[in-house]
Every structure is written in structure tokens, then in C-alpha cells.
Design an enzyme around this catalytic site. Structure first.
Site, short mmCIF file in Angstrom:
data_model
loop_
_atom_site.label_atom_id
_atom_site.label_comp_id
_atom_site.label_asym_id
_atom_site.label_seq_id
_atom_site.Cartn_x
_atom_site.Cartn_y
_atom_site.Cartn_z
N ASP A 130 -11.30 -6.60 27.57
CA ASP A 130 -10.14 -7.39 27.41
C ASP A 130 -9.48 -7.62 25.80
OD1 ASP A 130 -7.57 -8.35 28.64
OD2 ASP A 130 -8.26 -10.43 28.33
N GLN A 172 -5.84 -2.06 33.28
CA GLN A 172 -5.31 -3.48 33.08
C GLN A 172 -3.70 -3.30 33.28
OE1 GLN A 172 -4.79 -6.44 29.77
NE2 GLN A 172 -6.79 -6.91 30.77
N SER A 184 -2.79 -10.87 29.97
CA SER A 184 -3.26 -9.98 31.11
C SER A 184 -2.85 -10.53 32.43
CB SER A 184 -4.90 -10.25 31.08
OG SER A 184 -5.14 -9.78 29.76
#
Length: 295
Positions: free
Chosen positions: A210, A285, A235
Site C-alpha cells: 500500500d 487497488q 485507499s
């Protein structure tokens, strides 16, 4: 092992509270929310604690529901959805202040032989030829929106040695380029003893996944991201597939790209490769990518 890496590993060592309930701490942050990779990695740790040792996660799918509070512990509640002969499924809800902030579903499989193929590994220079964070970050300090950003980024890199193949988004503000980014990464020390566990390697990769995934979205628009304050980002969801064994203390190439950005959201795809050319992990993502309104 240096102190920063030891703290990161301690962060992933959740405290058991009750059966299938765990508590995790958070790292200090320069932004007023918990780092998403931390929550995802801790949730995966919690799920792994409830599965037989011969079953490792092969995929996870997750949603970030609310910003996490860095000053409060996070409680992880695990539901044992299914235990089959070869596969097991777990659902994890992360809770703070009585509200869910994150939801993860993970599937586990007993190791088995089967058909195998993969696409070729992309070209990239050797990581030893690339600048370290200590060599690169200080030259961009004047661009960061807050004086502590550089210090915080350097602190993280004392646990994770992360080296950009090309210039990062905060170095090329105002110059859109191909929506693709590559970084090499590994832990700054060897994982030995109790830390040399496949679960630890998987959860560390989840943590790192991430960190730079939305870079490719920013590059397409010549934006520097939250570090320079020209984009508000977060996110929204995060999915990973673990294909082949790997070690987080050996060099891994994280190759990412972005096929589209629209409606205040950007989609990013990533592949994590071992240095020997094996495709270890796939990542997708979607995140919030908004340009702040001018006052």
C-alpha cells in the site's frame, strides 16, 4: 536487526484478547489516520492466527471503511467462515471506538502441486544501482507540505529499504508521464528465528503493497500526492493474490501501473516479483484521488 524494523515486526505481533479477537497498536503518522497497509497487514495476521499452520493465504479482498485513529488501539474480530479439506475462509473486521474501520476476507489453501505458468518479469535495473531513501529524500524536502514528512518517510525506510527505479511522483510535479512505477524493496535486516515464518513474509509484503501503489495514478497527471499537498488521497479497497513463495528480506520488484482514473477515483495494478524472476504477488487497488478545491 535495527530498532525500526523491530518496531514494525512488533506491530504485526497482535495481542490475543479472547478467542478470535486480537488487539493491535499503530505507528505514529504525519497524516491524521492509520496507514492502510498497516491495517491490512494486521488483519491478515489476525486471520492467519485462526488457521492451521499448513494453510497459507492465497488471496485477500478488503475495504477501508473509515479513517483509523493512530492514537487508539485497533481490535480485530475474526469469523471462521469455513474450513474445508483444502481451503479455509476467514472474515476480519477491524474496530475502533465502537465502529468498523476496515473489513477483510481471506482465503487459505493447503499447498499442492498443479499446472504452472507466468508472464515474463519486466526489465528493471539492479537495486544496488539505485539511490537509497537517505540519498534521495533530502533533496526534495522543500517540496513537502509538512516539515516532518521527510523525517517520517526516512523512518519507515529504516525498516523497509525501498528504492525507486525512476523519479517518484513528488519529484516530477507538473510533468505527466507514463502511468507506471517500479520500486525494489526488502526489509533492512534478515528475518530469523520466530520472524522467519511464511506468514511474517506475507504480511510484510501486504504492508508494503500500500506504500507506492497509487504512484502510477499520480504520475499520469503530474501530481505529487499527499506529500506535496496537491492531491487528497486514500485507499478504498485492496486485493492481493499470493502466487509463489518469497522472502521479504530479499529484494522484490514492485511493478505498478494505472489503467484509468475517473470520478475522483484511481485504479492501480501491481505485480511483485522475486529477483530470480518469479511472479510472487498480484495486487489491485482503487483509491480516492481528488484535487483539493482552491479557496
Amino acid at each position: 536487526m535495527n530498532e525500526t524494523l523491530a518496531r514494525l515486526l512488533d506491530l504485526l505481533d497482535l495481542e490475543p484478547i479472547e478467542r478470535d479477537i486480537y488487539r493491535g497498536k499503530s505507528q505514529p503518522s504525519v497524516i491524521p489516520r492509520v496507514f492502510g497497509g498497516q491495517v491490512a497487514a494486521q488483519a491478515l495476521v489476525a486471520a492467519c492466527r485462526t488457521v492451521e499452520a499448513d494453510r497459507l493465504p492465497h488471496s485477500l479482498h478488503s475495504y477501508f471503511l473509515r479513517p483509523g485513529d493512530p492514537g487508539a488501539p485497533i481490535v480485530y474480530n475474526v469469523d471462521r467462515i469455513r474450513d474445508g479439506r483444502s481451503f479455509a475462509t476467514r472474515r476480519v473486521v477491524a474496530v475502533q471506538h465502537g465502529q468498523p474501520i476496515f473489513h477483510l476476507s481471506a482465503s487459505f489453501q493447503t499447498a499442492e502441486e498443479g499446472l504452472s505458468h507466468q508472464e515474463p518479469m519486466p526489465d528493471a535495473p539492479d537495486p544496488e544501482t539505485l539511490p537509497t531513501a537517505a540519498e534521495m529524500l533530502p533533496q526534495y524536502e522543500d517540496r513537502f507540505v509538512h516539515p516532518s514528512v521527510s523525517e517520517r518517510l526516512l523512518d519507515v525506510r529504516r525498516a523497509i529499504d525501498l528504492r525507486y527505479v525512476a523519479e517518484p511522483p513528488f519529484a516530477t510535479v507538473g510533468s505527466p508521464r507514463e502511468p507506471r512505477s517500479q520500486v525494489w524493496f526488502r526489509t533492512t535486516g534478515a528475518l530469523t528465528g520466530v520472524h522467519d515464518d511464511p506468514v511474517v513474509h506475507l504480511c510484510l509484503a501486504t504492508y508494503v503493497s500500500d506504500m507506492t501503489l497509487l504512484d502510477s495514478v499520480l504520475l499520469a497527471h503530474g501530481r505529487g500526492g499527499w506529500t506535496v499537498g496537491d492531491v487528497v488521497g486514500a485507499s478504498l479497497d485492496h486485493a492481493m493474490w499470493f502466487h509463489r513463495p518469497f522472502r521479504a528480506d530479499e529484494w522484490l520488484l514492485y511493478d505498478t501501473d494505472s489503467p484509468t482514473t475517473q470520478s475522483g477515483r484511481g485504479l492501480a495494478r501491481g505485480q511483485i516479483w522475486t529477483r530470480s524472476g518469479e511472479l510472487a504477488v498480484s495486487v489491485i487497488q482503487e483509491g480516492v484521488v481528488r484535487v483539493p478545491r482552491s479557496r
